[in-house]
Design an enzyme around this catalytic site. Structure first.
Site, PDB file in Angstrom:
ATOM      1  CE  LYS A   1      -3.475  -2.266   1.972  1.00  0.00           C
ATOM      2  NZ  LYS A   1      -4.536  -3.083   3.703  1.00  0.00           N
TER       3      LYS A   1
ATOM      4  CD  GLN B   1      -3.268  -4.260   6.722  1.00  0.00           C
ATOM      5  OE1 GLN B   1      -3.767  -2.968   6.449  1.00  0.00           O
ATOM      6  NE2 GLN B   1      -3.548  -5.991   6.440  1.00  0.00           N
TER       7      GLN B   1
ATOM      8  CG  ASP C   1      -9.238   0.137   5.366  1.00  0.00           C
ATOM      9  OD1 ASP C   1      -8.787  -0.774   4.122  1.00  0.00           O
ATOM     10  OD2 ASP C   1      -7.881  -0.322   6.315  1.00  0.00           O
TER      11      ASP C   1
HETATM   12  N1  GUN Z   1      -6.817  -6.570   6.684  1.00  0.00           N
HETATM   13  C1  GUN Z   1      -7.313  -7.261   5.469  1.00  0.00           C
HETATM   14  N2  GUN Z   1      -7.177  -6.449   4.176  1.00  0.00           N
HETATM   15  C2  GUN Z   1      -7.207  -5.698   5.271  1.00  0.00           C
HETATM   16  C3  GUN Z   1      -7.666  -3.955   4.571  1.00  0.00           C
HETATM   17  O1  GUN Z   1      -8.221  -4.727   3.233  1.00  0.00           O
HETATM   18  N3  GUN Z   1      -7.801  -3.110   5.517  1.00  0.00           N
HETATM   19  C4  GUN Z   1      -6.992  -3.878   6.542  1.00  0.00           C
HETATM   20  N4  GUN Z   1      -6.742  -2.448   7.596  1.00  0.00           N
HETATM   21  N5  GUN Z   1      -6.493  -4.372   7.477  1.00  0.00           N
HETATM   22  C5  GUN Z   1      -6.889  -5.914   6.283  1.00  0.00           C
END
Ligand code: GUN
Length: 290
Positions: free
Chosen positions: A52, A96, A119
């Site tokens: 990311k 995350q 998100d």
């Molecule tokens: N864990 C697995 N997928 C995601 C996501 O898209 N965002 C976040 N913050 N954590 C995750």
């Protein structure tokens, strides 16, 4: 069978985002800034967060990676979230998941300012999604909608079967596919671990979305000819022949299912790269809405 190439599609979107950023730079406007918080050293999570942040750098967004120790207290994490909420430089941020066991993910998600929740996990954004009001759509489902759009796949009137009811993929995707929207307008069946006769249901599907994290779960006998399959699963399986030491597997037995499909996403290179560009699109939107 046509491959839904998330890598190529996300690359096209990255080019569009890059141009948007360039224009802002030329006009002396603010550049979007995403922050990513990771707690602990989980290998998978570190890879995803790294991807990311790298995507931000490639597109020309500003980014900040905040890596915190596994033993951090929940209170200290909440304090960090508050700092990010109040930092005018940061347009959007993510924490995350999963978080270490001693932390309450719901509490942390609730602490994020919905205007910076790129998100789309905050209840306010999820509620806006259900009501068709403006807000941030969760990144993975939004990325899949973008694939339907860019490949001109008709969804209206189709039977969409979602396998897995997670809060971040299966549940929101089931709602998004059923909305009166395009893509959308599906008849949706949300299936999960307690579903009986799953094969009977998937055999009636025009579209199948799997998001359970069980390698090879969806087999060819569960899929009718011409189905559209999107595979959100991504599981690391040890493989000594590879430099990384592992191979990535989706929820779909790709080799045997793909020949029956009209469209299918590969793993890797399908839904994964789309999740990342959705996050970038949400960050640009967060900045523009400020
Ligand atoms: N864990 C697995 N997928 C995601 C996501 O898209 N965002 C976040 N913050 N954590 C995750």
């Amino acid at each position: 069978m046509q491959l839904l190439d998330g890598k190529a599609t996300s690359e096209a979107i990255r080019q569009e985002l890059m141009k948007a950023v360039q224009k802002r730079r030329e006009n002396g406007q603010k550049i979007p800034h995403l922050a990513a918080v990771i707690v602990g050293n989980d290998g998978g999570s570190l890879t995803y967060v790294g991807a990311k942040v790298r995507a931000c750098q490639e597109i020309g967004f500003d980014s900040t990676l905040i890596q915190l120790p596994e033993e951090l207290s929940e209170e200290a994490l909440l304090q960090k979230v508050e700092e990010l909420n109040n930092n005018p430089q940061i347009d959007g941020f993510i924490v995350q998941l999963p978080l270490p066991k001693h932390m309450d993910e719901k509490k942390v998600t609730l602490a994020i300012d919905p205007k910076k929740d790129v998100d789309g996990f905050h209840p306010l954004n999820l509620g806006n999604m259900v009501l068709d009001l403006p807000g941030f759509l969760p990144a993975t489902p939004a990325g899949m909608l973008e694939l339907f759009k860019r490949y001109n796949i008709e969804t209206s009137g189709k039977h969409c079967v979602v396998i897995g009811r997670s809060h971040i993929v299966g549940s929101p995707m089931s709602i998004m596919m059923g909305r009166n929207a395009s893509p959308g307008n599906c008849t949706v069946t949300l299936t999960h671990s307690r579903t009986k006769n799953l094969k009977e249901i998937t055999l009636q599907a025009d579209i199948i979305i799997t998001a359970i994290g069980k390698p090879g779960f969806l087999t060819a006998d569960m899929v009718k000819e011409g189905t559209v399959v999107m595979d959100v699963g991504i599981t690391r399986v040890a493989d000594a022949t590879r430099k990384s030491g592992y191979k990535l597997y989706g929820d779909v037995d790709f080799e045997n299912v793909a020949p029956k499909c009209s469209y299918i996403t590969p793993v890797p290179g399908g839904v994964g790269p789309m999740t990342i560009v959705s996050l970038m699109m949400n960050t640009l939107k967060a900045m523009e809405l400020k």
